[in-house]
Enzyme design. Structure first.
Site, mmCIF file in Angstrom:
data_model
loop_
_atom_site.group_PDB
_atom_site.id
_atom_site.type_symbol
_atom_site.label_atom_id
_atom_site.label_comp_id
_atom_site.label_asym_id
_atom_site.label_seq_id
_atom_site.Cartn_x
_atom_site.Cartn_y
_atom_site.Cartn_z
ATOM 1 N N THR A 229 0.835 -1.196 0.000
ATOM 2 C CA THR A 229 0.000 0.000 0.000
ATOM 3 C C THR A 229 0.876 1.255 0.000
ATOM 4 O O THR A 229 0.466 2.300 -0.488
ATOM 5 C CB THR A 229 -0.925 0.006 1.242
ATOM 6 O OG1 THR A 229 -1.495 -1.298 1.383
ATOM 7 C CG2 THR A 229 -2.035 1.022 1.112
ATOM 8 N N TYR B 8 5.809 -11.625 5.384
ATOM 9 C CA TYR B 8 4.693 -11.230 4.539
ATOM 10 C C TYR B 8 4.347 -12.398 3.619
ATOM 11 O O TYR B 8 5.040 -12.648 2.635
ATOM 12 C CB TYR B 8 5.100 -9.985 3.752
ATOM 13 C CG TYR B 8 4.002 -9.293 2.979
ATOM 14 C CD1 TYR B 8 2.705 -9.799 2.909
ATOM 15 C CD2 TYR B 8 4.269 -8.105 2.309
ATOM 16 C CE1 TYR B 8 1.719 -9.148 2.202
ATOM 17 C CE2 TYR B 8 3.275 -7.440 1.599
ATOM 18 C CZ TYR B 8 2.011 -7.975 1.541
ATOM 19 O OH TYR B 8 1.034 -7.338 0.831
ATOM 20 N N LYS C 156 8.609 -13.879 13.924
ATOM 21 C CA LYS C 156 7.752 -13.937 15.116
ATOM 22 C C LYS C 156 6.280 -13.745 14.730
ATOM 23 O O LYS C 156 5.380 -14.220 15.405
ATOM 24 C CB LYS C 156 8.202 -12.820 16.066
ATOM 25 C CG LYS C 156 7.712 -13.000 17.476
ATOM 26 C CD LYS C 156 8.473 -12.100 18.443
ATOM 27 C CE LYS C 156 7.728 -12.063 19.776
ATOM 28 N NZ LYS C 156 8.191 -10.999 20.647
#
Ligand SMILES: *[C@@H]1O[C@H](CO)[C@@H](O)[C@H](O)[C@H]1NC(C)=O
Length: 296
Positions: free
Chosen positions: A50, A138, A162
């Site tokens: 984005t 991601y 994590k």
């Protein structure tokens, strides 16, 4: 030194505003970060899809991280998008983000030629070791070309991962991560139209681009589902949010989000070429959706 802030809740995948001359607009960025925090957003994720990271130079990417950390001023964590096509670039951005004061790194794997699992693990380990920061992986198979099983994703905890942003759109896999592997990895929803599902299934948050446009509704949804555990209230809020998410997913995402922001009177400077903002009938459709949902 980064503040130790808990990473959870509504984590906005931040847009990058541009000035009239096309450069990164530092003042607008500061204003937007404050707008998000004032609305109750729990964390800021600059430098992601984005944020048009693929349209920014390496210097600009680092500038955006510095400006966002400064604007957030320790009130909420900053998770810096630092993934890169080159390993050296991924490491440089990660080390820079750590120095700048980010709390964690969001890392998308090299997405033109996908590495295999061993190569991915080596890369993540090197990024984690050199930067000292936890990684939010991601997970976006449609773009990275890399589909990992829930167990393989959870095993990334051995190399510094994590958290993850789940943009697979695979709800059963997210369920498995939440119910069978949450001792090792904390998955956040990252798929707009699955946000209600993800939060209701127990995800500890959502990395969400639509939040740039609807911070109030995003936080209301989180409060209803994750704080008050009021599913019915959550459904009512979701019924207002879903048409917006559905609309956003139909266009180039940064352009769609920025078009919505402009409709709210929040200047964005548009998107970088070759991309263009949404215009005409399509934009009018969003205007009507935002009216019905009570945003306008
Ligand atoms: C990845 O590729 C390397 C080099 O070809 C190979 O040695 C390794 O076994 C592969 N790993 C996996 C998980 O396929």
């Amino acid at each position: 030194m980064a503040p130790t802030l808990e990473i959870k809740g509504i984590l906005v995948a931040l847009i990058t505003p541009f000035a009239a001359d096309g450069t990164v607009d530092a003042a607008a960025l500061d204003q937007h970060v404050n707008r998000m925090i004032d609305a109750g957003v729990h964390g800021i994720v600059p430098g992601g899809s984005t944020g048009e990271f693929t349209a920014l130079t390496a210097q600009e990417r680092q500038l955006v991280i510095e400006l966002v950390v400064k604007a957030a001023a320790g009130r909420v964590p900053v998770i810096a998008g630092t993934g890169d096509l080159t390993t050296q670039g991924a490491i440089d951005h990660a080390v820079h983000a750590a120095k700048a004061g980010a709390s964690a790194l969001m890392v998308v794997p090299p997405f033109y030629e996908p590495p295999n699992l061993t190569q991915l693990r080596d890369l993540l380990k090197e990024i984690h070791t050199t930067s000292g920061l936890p990684i939010l992986y991601y997970n976006i198979p449609s773009i990275s070309g890399l589909t990992l099983t829930p167990k393989e994703l959870a095993d990334l905890s051995e190399v510094g991962v994590k958290y993850m942003k789940d943009t697979s759109g695979d709800a059963p896999a997210l369920t498995e991560l939440l119910l069978a592997h949450s001792d090792r990895i904390t998955p956040f929803n990252g798929y707009d139209t699955l946000t209600f599902y993800g939060l209701a299934a127990g995800a500890k948050g959502s990395v969400w681009g639509a939040t740039n446009l609807i911070p109030e509704l995003s936080v209301q949804l989180w409060n209803a589902i994750a704080v008050e555990h009021d599913i019915q209230k959550g459904q009512e809020i979701w019924a207002r949010i879903w048409p917006i998410c559905k609309w956003l997913e139909a266009y180039g995402y940064p352009a769609a989000v920025k078009t919505g922001m402009e409709l709210r009177g929040w200047a964005t400077g548009g998107v970088r070429k070759p991309f263009t903002m949404v215009e005409g009938k399509d934009k009018e459709e969003l205007f009507n959706i935002l009216k019905v949902s009570g945003v306008l």
